[in-house]
Write a protein that holds these residues in place. Structure first.
Motif, PDB file in Angstrom:
ATOM      1  N   LYS A   1      20.961   4.407  24.937  1.00  0.00           N
ATOM      2  CA  LYS A   1      19.864   5.067  25.639  1.00  0.00           C
ATOM      3  C   LYS A   1      20.389   6.139  26.583  1.00  0.00           C
ATOM      4  O   LYS A   1      21.349   5.905  27.320  1.00  0.00           O
ATOM      5  N   PRO A   2      19.743   7.300  26.595  1.00  0.00           N
ATOM      6  CA  PRO A   2      20.062   8.279  27.642  1.00  0.00           C
ATOM      7  C   PRO A   2      19.611   7.759  29.009  1.00  0.00           C
ATOM      8  O   PRO A   2      18.791   6.841  29.105  1.00  0.00           O
ATOM      9  N   LEU A   3      20.162   8.346  30.042  1.00  0.00           N
ATOM     10  CA  LEU A   3      19.753   8.087  31.417  1.00  0.00           C
ATOM     11  C   LEU A   3      19.015   9.316  31.927  1.00  0.00           C
ATOM     12  O   LEU A   3      19.491  10.442  31.753  1.00  0.00           O
TER      13      LEU A   3
ATOM     14  N   ASN B   1      25.947   9.179  26.801  1.00  0.00           N
ATOM     15  CA  ASN B   1      27.318   8.745  26.542  1.00  0.00           C
ATOM     16  C   ASN B   1      27.522   8.808  25.036  1.00  0.00           C
ATOM     17  O   ASN B   1      26.881   8.059  24.289  1.00  0.00           O
ATOM     18  N   THR B   2      28.395   9.674  24.539  1.00  0.00           N
ATOM     19  CA  THR B   2      28.504   9.892  23.100  1.00  0.00           C
ATOM     20  C   THR B   2      29.644   9.100  22.486  1.00  0.00           C
ATOM     21  O   THR B   2      30.539   8.604  23.168  1.00  0.00           O
ATOM     22  N   SER B   3      29.619   9.022  21.160  1.00  0.00           N
ATOM     23  CA  SER B   3      30.619   8.258  20.413  1.00  0.00           C
ATOM     24  C   SER B   3      32.012   8.859  20.498  1.00  0.00           C
ATOM     25  O   SER B   3      32.995   8.185  20.173  1.00  0.00           O
ATOM     26  N   LEU B   4      32.137  10.099  20.939  1.00  0.00           N
ATOM     27  CA  LEU B   4      33.443  10.749  21.077  1.00  0.00           C
ATOM     28  C   LEU B   4      34.023  10.585  22.481  1.00  0.00           C
ATOM     29  O   LEU B   4      35.001  11.234  22.831  1.00  0.00           O
TER      30      LEU B   4
ATOM     31  N   ASP C   1      27.853   2.181  22.122  1.00  0.00           N
ATOM     32  CA  ASP C   1      28.305   2.789  23.369  1.00  0.00           C
ATOM     33  C   ASP C   1      27.443   2.287  24.507  1.00  0.00           C
ATOM     34  O   ASP C   1      26.280   1.924  24.328  1.00  0.00           O
ATOM     35  N   SER C   2      28.018   2.301  25.691  1.00  0.00           N
ATOM     36  CA  SER C   2      27.322   1.875  26.898  1.00  0.00           C
ATOM     37  C   SER C   2      26.326   2.939  27.351  1.00  0.00           C
ATOM     38  O   SER C   2      26.643   4.131  27.362  1.00  0.00           O
ATOM     39  N   SER C   3      25.132   2.519  27.732  1.00  0.00           N
ATOM     40  CA  SER C   3      24.186   3.433  28.365  1.00  0.00           C
ATOM     41  C   SER C   3      24.578   3.605  29.828  1.00  0.00           C
ATOM     42  O   SER C   3      24.922   2.632  30.504  1.00  0.00           O
ATOM     43  N   PRO C   4      24.540   4.829  30.343  1.00  0.00           N
ATOM     44  CA  PRO C   4      24.871   5.040  31.754  1.00  0.00           C
ATOM     45  C   PRO C   4      23.746   4.572  32.667  1.00  0.00           C
ATOM     46  O   PRO C   4      22.578   4.522  32.274  1.00  0.00           O
TER      47      PRO C   4
END
Length: 387
Positions: free
Chosen positions: A146-148, A157-160, A189-192
């Motif tokens: 999820k975006p913040l 937070n992207t996969s790269l 990936d972790s959501s910020p």
């Protein structure tokens, strides 16, 4: 394309392909369905479907509730705003266009817009009242979480390994922070999260990071997990679960790592406990509820880290993240069951089959009463626990 089983199982499959050894997969067996004497049975108020759902792919498209609507989406790019009272479609937008939209990260409401990320490295903003696309921006990698939305920014937070901030009104890139990604990582990936002008997120290298929201300047990094062991799985240390902020504490957990509580004022670890997980967790009052890498459900005192109880009866049933609804703890599983537990004892109080395609995201509570359940094939159910 990446099919999702469960993080542990998917990694085991990947490692067996790399090494030519099937023993890792053979050792993982789903626990049989536990027998439960229901103390209640949720009733269904309405049902409908949204496109083709997410099928077996890694797309954690959690419904979001707000502005008197329930927003849902499928992986191919169909997004709908529903009336929570009756399931009627208020608006519908198809983002597929020339090819599949591959929606993977979202949904999130903020600043009058609905935001979603894609496996095609896009972040898309829609007008939350009309469904009209406002902007579409290319970012540095897949957006699996999820975006913040905070302080006029949309942070992904992207996969790269790139944390990137976009202007919420225009989609223009404002800043980005890059971190090295190990060769082999978990799918996710972790959501910020944000508090007091800072943004915090998990990294694939076993660390939790903090940066200034205004310009992305790094504040600190804290180790949650360190590579150890001789196998590829043993050395995975992703911090994929989203951190949780509760009062003056920041909580995070790592795969093959630890569950930690960090004092936000000092940045120091207040306590650390040996739990491995890559699944989001939830805090309710003074209790933290966690699904481990083995799909054990654990309750921990959030202030001290003391384990309160542990339920192991759903081992490897590919559980969703937990949610607390109407005072009960609930998780979904890969066979489409909802399992309800007493938050004080960890004992089962109800079990219900919703849909055989499976449940990948936790139920979402509505503002007044009831909750929304979404299955992998896109079935949307508005349900409630009889009073």
């Amino acid at each position: 394309m990446h099919k999702v089983l469960k993080r542990v199982l998917a990694v085991a499959v990947a490692v067996s392909v790399l090494s030519g050894c099937a023993s890792e997969v053979d050792s993982i067996q789903m626990a049989p369905l536990p027998k439960v004497d229901n103390t209640f049975t949720p009733k269904t108020d309405w049902s409908r479907s949204v496109g083709n759902g997410v099928s077996g792919y890694y797309s954690k498209l959690t419904p979001v509730v707000g502005l008197d609507k329930v927003y849902v989406a499928d992986r191919d790019g169909l997004i709908e705003a529903l009336n929570p009272a009756n399931g009627k479609v208020e608006w519908e937008t198809d983002l597929e266009k020339d090819s599949s939209a591959l929606l993977t990260g979202g949904l999130v409401l903020g600043d009058g817009k609905l935001f979603v990320g894609t496996a095609n490295a896009k972040v898309i903003a829609l007008d939350a009242e009309t469904g009209k696309e406002v902007w579409r921006t290319t970012v540095a990698g897949e957006v699996l979480s999820k975006p913040l939305v905070s302080d006029g920014l949309v942070v992904v937070n992207t996969s790269l390994g790139v944390l990137q901030a976009l202007d919420a009104e225009t989609g223009a890139s404002k800043w980005q922070v890059s971190n090295e990604v190990p060769t082999l990582t978990l799918r996710g990936d972790s959501s910020p999260v944000a508090v007091s002008g800072g943004v915090f997120w998990g990294l694939a290298n076993g660390r939790l990071a903090g940066a200034l929201m205004s310009d992305g300047r790094m504040l600190w990094q804290q180790s949650i997990a360190a590579p150890k062991g001789s196998t590829e799985i043993d050395r995975l240390v992703d911090v994929d679960a989203s951190p949780v902020i509760d009062g003056d504490r920041l909580y995070a957990v790592g795969y093959n790592g630890s569950l930690v509580s960090i004092d936000l004022r000092s940045g120091q670890i207040a306590w650390k406990r040996n739990y491995s997980s890559a699944t989001d967790f939830v805090i309710d009052g003074s209790e933290l509820f966690l699904v481990t890498a083995k799909d054990h459900i654990v309750a921990v005192d959030a202030r001290s880290g003391t384990e309160l109880w542990q339920n192991t009866d759903l081992q490897y049933r590919q559980l969703s993240a937990p949610a607390v609804i109407d005072g009960y703890l609930v998780v979904g599983d890969a066979e489409g069951y909802l399992h309800w537990l007493d938050t004080q004892s960890g004992e089962f109080v109800s079990q219900e089959s919703v849909d055989g395609s499976g449940i990948a995201v936790p139920p979402v509570a509505l503002d007044d009463n009831g909750f929304i359940v979404v299955t992998r094939d896109g079935e949307i159910n508005k349900m409630q626990i009889p009073q």
